[in-house]
Design an enzyme around this catalytic site. Structure first.
Site, mmCIF file in Angstrom:
data_model
loop_
_atom_site.group_PDB
_atom_site.id
_atom_site.type_symbol
_atom_site.label_atom_id
_atom_site.label_comp_id
_atom_site.label_asym_id
_atom_site.label_seq_id
_atom_site.Cartn_x
_atom_site.Cartn_y
_atom_site.Cartn_z
ATOM 1 N N ASP A 13 0.808 -1.230 0.000
ATOM 2 C CA ASP A 13 0.000 0.000 0.000
ATOM 3 C C ASP A 13 0.836 1.273 0.000
ATOM 4 O O ASP A 13 0.413 2.307 0.527
ATOM 5 C CB ASP A 13 -0.969 0.019 1.207
ATOM 6 C CG ASP A 13 -1.882 -1.184 1.212
ATOM 7 O OD1 ASP A 13 -2.240 -1.650 0.116
ATOM 8 O OD2 ASP A 13 -2.216 -1.669 2.309
ATOM 9 N N LYS A 16 1.726 2.104 -5.178
ATOM 10 C CA LYS A 16 2.241 1.552 -6.442
ATOM 11 C C LYS A 16 1.306 1.859 -7.609
ATOM 12 O O LYS A 16 1.747 2.191 -8.702
ATOM 13 C CB LYS A 16 2.442 0.031 -6.300
ATOM 14 C CG LYS A 16 3.462 -0.332 -5.226
ATOM 15 C CD LYS A 16 3.539 -1.829 -4.998
ATOM 16 C CE LYS A 16 2.313 -2.405 -4.325
ATOM 17 N NZ LYS A 16 2.117 -1.983 -2.919
ATOM 18 N N GLY A 40 -4.540 -4.215 -3.859
ATOM 19 C CA GLY A 40 -5.534 -3.186 -4.169
ATOM 20 C C GLY A 40 -4.751 -1.951 -4.539
ATOM 21 O O GLY A 40 -4.136 -1.333 -3.671
ATOM 22 N N HIS A 41 -4.690 -1.628 -5.812
ATOM 23 C CA HIS A 41 -3.879 -0.507 -6.286
ATOM 24 C C HIS A 41 -4.794 0.635 -6.720
ATOM 25 O O HIS A 41 -5.516 0.521 -7.703
ATOM 26 C CB HIS A 41 -2.985 -0.964 -7.449
ATOM 27 C CG HIS A 41 -1.949 -1.978 -7.031
ATOM 28 N ND1 HIS A 41 -1.040 -2.533 -7.887
ATOM 29 C CD2 HIS A 41 -1.681 -2.514 -5.801
ATOM 30 C CE1 HIS A 41 -0.252 -3.371 -7.215
ATOM 31 N NE2 HIS A 41 -0.632 -3.383 -5.955
ATOM 32 N N GLN A 222 2.043 -5.971 -3.241
ATOM 33 C CA GLN A 222 2.493 -6.087 -1.843
ATOM 34 C C GLN A 222 3.773 -5.259 -1.654
ATOM 35 O O GLN A 222 3.958 -4.283 -2.352
ATOM 36 C CB GLN A 222 2.700 -7.560 -1.443
ATOM 37 C CG GLN A 222 1.405 -8.352 -1.320
ATOM 38 C CD GLN A 222 0.848 -8.822 -2.644
ATOM 39 O OE1 GLN A 222 1.525 -9.463 -3.407
ATOM 40 N NE2 GLN A 222 -0.409 -8.526 -2.908
HETATM 41 P P1 GDP Z 1 -0.787 0.373 -3.536
HETATM 42 O O1 GDP Z 1 -1.391 -0.894 -3.088
HETATM 43 O O2 GDP Z 1 0.677 0.427 -3.309
HETATM 44 O O3 GDP Z 1 -1.157 0.743 -4.954
HETATM 45 O O4 GDP Z 1 -1.411 1.523 -2.587
HETATM 46 P P2 GDP Z 1 -2.956 1.674 -2.188
HETATM 47 O O5 GDP Z 1 -3.685 2.193 -3.367
HETATM 48 O O6 GDP Z 1 -3.477 0.444 -1.557
HETATM 49 O O7 GDP Z 1 -2.836 2.732 -1.028
HETATM 50 C C1 GDP Z 1 -2.284 3.992 -1.228
HETATM 51 C C2 GDP Z 1 -3.344 5.035 -0.878
HETATM 52 O O8 GDP Z 1 -2.747 6.314 -0.788
HETATM 53 C C3 GDP Z 1 -4.418 5.174 -1.942
HETATM 54 O O9 GDP Z 1 -5.631 5.531 -1.349
HETATM 55 C C4 GDP Z 1 -3.878 6.304 -2.817
HETATM 56 O O10 GDP Z 1 -4.911 6.980 -3.515
HETATM 57 C C5 GDP Z 1 -3.273 7.202 -1.777
HETATM 58 N N1 GDP Z 1 -2.117 8.006 -2.218
HETATM 59 C C6 GDP Z 1 -1.155 7.680 -3.099
HETATM 60 N N2 GDP Z 1 -0.194 8.627 -3.123
HETATM 61 C C7 GDP Z 1 -0.555 9.563 -2.234
HETATM 62 C C8 GDP Z 1 0.055 10.778 -1.762
HETATM 63 O O11 GDP Z 1 1.152 11.166 -2.160
HETATM 64 N N3 GDP Z 1 -0.618 11.469 -0.791
HETATM 65 C C9 GDP Z 1 -1.820 11.050 -0.281
HETATM 66 N N4 GDP Z 1 -2.390 11.793 0.651
HETATM 67 N N5 GDP Z 1 -2.411 9.915 -0.705
HETATM 68 C C10 GDP Z 1 -1.777 9.175 -1.648
HETATM 69 P P1 IMO Z 2 -0.900 -4.139 -2.251
HETATM 70 O O1 IMO Z 2 -0.422 -4.678 -3.587
HETATM 71 C C1 IMO Z 2 -0.924 -4.615 2.072
HETATM 72 C C2 IMO Z 2 -0.931 -8.705 3.616
HETATM 73 C C3 IMO Z 2 -2.182 -9.175 4.326
HETATM 74 C C4 IMO Z 2 -1.597 -10.183 5.286
HETATM 75 C C5 IMO Z 2 -0.471 -10.814 4.486
HETATM 76 C C6 IMO Z 2 -0.854 -12.118 3.808
HETATM 77 O O2 IMO Z 2 -2.181 -3.434 -2.310
HETATM 78 O O3 IMO Z 2 0.198 -3.370 -1.603
HETATM 79 P P2 IMO Z 2 -2.419 -12.802 1.766
HETATM 80 O O4 IMO Z 2 -3.794 -12.386 1.385
HETATM 81 O O5 IMO Z 2 -1.398 -12.469 0.736
HETATM 82 O O6 IMO Z 2 -2.353 -14.215 2.213
HETATM 83 O O7 IMO Z 2 -2.065 -11.934 3.087
HETATM 84 O O8 IMO Z 2 -0.120 -9.857 3.501
HETATM 85 N N1 IMO Z 2 -1.164 -8.179 2.258
HETATM 86 C C7 IMO Z 2 -1.109 -6.888 1.934
HETATM 87 N N2 IMO Z 2 -0.940 -5.795 2.719
HETATM 88 N N3 IMO Z 2 -1.043 -4.484 0.723
HETATM 89 C C8 IMO Z 2 -1.189 -5.560 -0.067
HETATM 90 O O9 IMO Z 2 -1.174 -5.487 -1.402
HETATM 91 C C9 IMO Z 2 -1.283 -6.832 0.542
HETATM 92 N N4 IMO Z 2 -1.453 -8.087 0.070
HETATM 93 C C10 IMO Z 2 -1.368 -8.900 1.130
HETATM 94 O O10 IMO Z 2 -2.836 -8.108 4.976
HETATM 95 O O11 IMO Z 2 -1.027 -9.518 6.383
HETATM 96 MG MG MG Z 3 -2.919 -1.599 -1.814
#
Ligand code: GDP
Ligand code: IMO
Ligand code: MG
Length: 422
Positions: A13, A16, A40-41, A222
């Protein structure tokens, strides 16, 4: 032509999805190399938000090819739902999306096994997203899984039922109620839906793209601290999330890799169980969660929050050979008087600069404090507008990490991205 890699350096998270969507403009091919719908991107542009699970984050860019590589585990049902919502936004997905034949399929019974195994762990739960990730990779390694290419085979149904029966036999050891038939018809229908897309031999596809001067951006899921080998085992996911995973997950040789973009948040978050040395269980932690909207993009679970951890970050930089750092979400700390960064640990009373093997170790972070910049940076669009204290913070990180921070993100939108000159 070379392949560049974007990956998360923390516990996932990091942002990415946003970064890949921004960078995708300058690449021909965007390829996912591991993970599955546990990811979840999030992507924000033109006032819209999308959360992608298995589809690469380049699909919103015209003219891109998006490849799901063999290292990915694919749930046809989640995939179908995801594709339909992208298509509803007017994206010509069939033109842009290619699926590797060797990606393994997540069966409905894999998800049941995931839930049964987690339930049986009691207090030592990993906090899995329960998408069937671990059991699907287990079958892959045990050499009994089903792959995307198998749906084209005349005996697919026979093999599907054989694997399902094997899973049902395995589930007998758990005191866990389930309905093996629930969702099966929809899942099978979704495997038919997969046939609407280009199903390819991913290793030939990726290498031919490179040979034909098409630049590839590999998108990690991840984060490095959730890597099956190097993360805080057993509180990890079941794939190699580090850069090496891009080679095995796409069929490209290590010498083909050029840049490695390592993404980190200016603080830390973690969903699920496992060690988190700089975790904040106080009002700062709460403020990071609320201001950063730190709730799982897939599960909605509150993310654990804490200060930036340089011991962990240096470890991830080493594992991945990061050439460029990308710092996200510093804007979340705009209001803070003081910002802390862990520079080393004390483990069992002794100074320590390595990411510990033992997940039960009592880790005490040693912090360096910085004066907060106390100004909103979300509207900053060039480096020259950075507040003085923010520059001091960036300079310290670059000196410590010995890798340039090439991109700074100051908000979720595509436009809130500063590409630094040097
Ligand atoms: P990912 O899994 O690495 O793609 O990240 P996620 O989408 O799960 O979580 C990142 C969260 O931060 C999302 O809600 C993005 O919209 C938000 N986000 C990304 N970059 C920034 C930033 O620079 N500032 C803020 N405030 N939010 C951001
Ligand atoms: P993105 O790509 C954050 C965590 C889960 C759990 C562990 C194992 O959005 O960054 P799994 O479902 O793979 O068996 O879970 O890994 N986890 C993540 N945490 N971002 C993710 O993906 C994750 N994918 C798995 O919360 O602790
Ligand atoms: Mg994510």
């Amino acid at each position: 032509m070379k392949i560049d890699v974007v990956l998360g350096l923390q516990w996932g998270d990091e942002g990415k999805g946003k970064v890949v969507d921004v960078l995708a403009e300058t690449y021909s091919v965007i390829a996912r190399f591991q993970g599955g719908p546990n990811a979840g991107h999030s992507i924000h542009f033109d006032g819209k938000k999308f959360v992608l699970r298995s589809v690469p984050s380049g699909v919103f860019r015209k003219g891109t090819i998006n490849l799901v590589g063999n290292g990915v585990v694919l749930d046809p049902l989640t995939f179908k739902e995801e594709c339909e919502s992208i298509k509803a936004a007017g994206i010509p997905l069939e033109e842009r999306l290619f699926i590797g034949k060797k990606a393994h399929l997540i069966l409905p019974t894999h998800r049941i096994i995931d839930a049964a195994q987690e339930a049986a762990k009691g207090k030592s739960k990993i906090g899995s997203t329960l998408k069937g990730i671990g059991p699907t990779y287990t079958d892959k390694i045990s050499r009994c899984g089903l792959r995307v290419g198998d749906i084209l085979s005349p005996n697919f149904m026979e093999r599907f039922h054989a694997l399902k029966e094997k899973h049902i036999a395995y589930l007998k050891q758990f005191d866990f109620e389930y309905d093996a038939e629930a969702g099966e018809a929809a899942w099978l229908e979704a495997t038919e839906y997969l046939k609407n897309f280009n199903i390819v031999d991913e290793e030939y596809f990726a290498n031919e793209c490179l040979d034909n001067n098409k630049k590839i951006l590999a998108e990690g899921a991840q984060g490095s601290l959730l890597d099956i080998d190097y993360g805080s085992y057993p509180f990890v996911t079941s794939s190699n999330t580090i850069c090496a995973g891009a080679c095995t997950g796409l069929g490209v040789a290590p010498r083909r890799i050029d840049k490695v973009y390592g993404i980190f948040k200016a603080y830390c978050t973690r969903v699920g169980s496992g060690p988190f040395p700089t975790e904040l269980n106080d009002s700062f932690g709460e403020e990071l969660r609320n201001r950063g909207y730190e709730f799982g993009s897939v599960t909605g679970r509150p993310r654990r929050t804490g200060w930036l951890d340089l011991v962990a970050l240096k470890y991830s930089i080493m594992l991945n050979g990061v050439t460029d750092l990308i710092m996200m979400k510093a804007d979340v700390m705009d209001t803070f008087d003081t910002i802390k960064v862990a520079t080393s640990y004390i483990v069992d009373g002794e100074p320590c600069n390595v990411f510990p093997f033992e997940t039960q170790a009592k880790i005490e972070p040693v912090y360096k404090e910085f004066k907060g910049w106390k100004k909103p940076i979300c509207d900053v669009r060039s480096e020259s507008e950075f507040p003085y204290e923010f520059r001091v913070f960036i300079k310290f990180l670059e000196d410590e990490l010995k890798v340039p921070i090439s991109i700074v993100s100051v908000g979720p939108d595509r436009d809130q991205t500063i590409i630094r000159e040097n």
